[in-house]
Design an enzyme around this catalytic site. Structure first.
Site, PDB file in Angstrom:
ATOM      1  N   SER A  69       0.853  -1.179   0.000  1.00 35.90           N
ATOM      2  CA  SER A  69       0.000   0.000   0.000  1.00 35.90           C
ATOM      3  C   SER A  69       0.892   1.233   0.000  1.00 35.90           C
ATOM      4  CB  SER A  69      -0.901  -0.001   1.237  1.00 35.90           C
ATOM      5  OG  SER A  69      -0.130   0.235   2.390  1.00 35.90           O
ATOM      6  N   TYR A  90       6.565   4.447  19.462  1.00 39.53           N
ATOM      7  CA  TYR A  90       5.876   3.991  18.266  1.00 39.53           C
ATOM      8  C   TYR A  90       4.739   4.964  17.989  1.00 39.53           C
ATOM      9  CZ  TYR A  90       3.301   1.060  15.055  1.00 39.53           C
ATOM     10  OH  TYR A  90       2.663   0.592  13.950  1.00 39.53           O
TER      11      TYR A  90
END
Length: 91
Positions: A69, A90
């Site tokens: 993607s 993160y």
């Protein structure tokens, strides 16, 4: 999956489509790999490395297709810390 495919007459194509997006940072207990890297990259590489010798040895053509993607455009990868062990957050 690789063991199951070994008994097939031929492997005509391999589509690498598994992926994990979002969710919390999590390390896989069995490998220590961060789960996003494990599912989105290392898993594809490992499955291909197990099946490639068989695919090359067969007498029929075959293809490997990797589906991805545009999500890679949203982040940055630190190749020196693929498993997020340095303490960075993160996002």
């Amino acid at each position: 999956l690789a063991k199951e495919l070994q008994s097939e007459k031929s492997i005509d194509f391999l589509v690498l489509n598994a992926g994990v997006a979002g969710g919390p940072l999590q390390h896989m207990p069995s490998t220590g790999f961060e789960r996003h890297m494990a599912a989105n990259h290392f898993g594809h590489f490992h499955l291909t490395s197990l099946l490639l010798p068989r695919m090359k040895a067969q007498n029929t053509p075959c293809r490997i297709v990797v589906v991805s993607s545009a999500a890679h455009q949203l982040g940055k990868i630190d190749v020196n810390d693929l498993n997020y062990k340095s303490g960075r957050k993160y996002k």
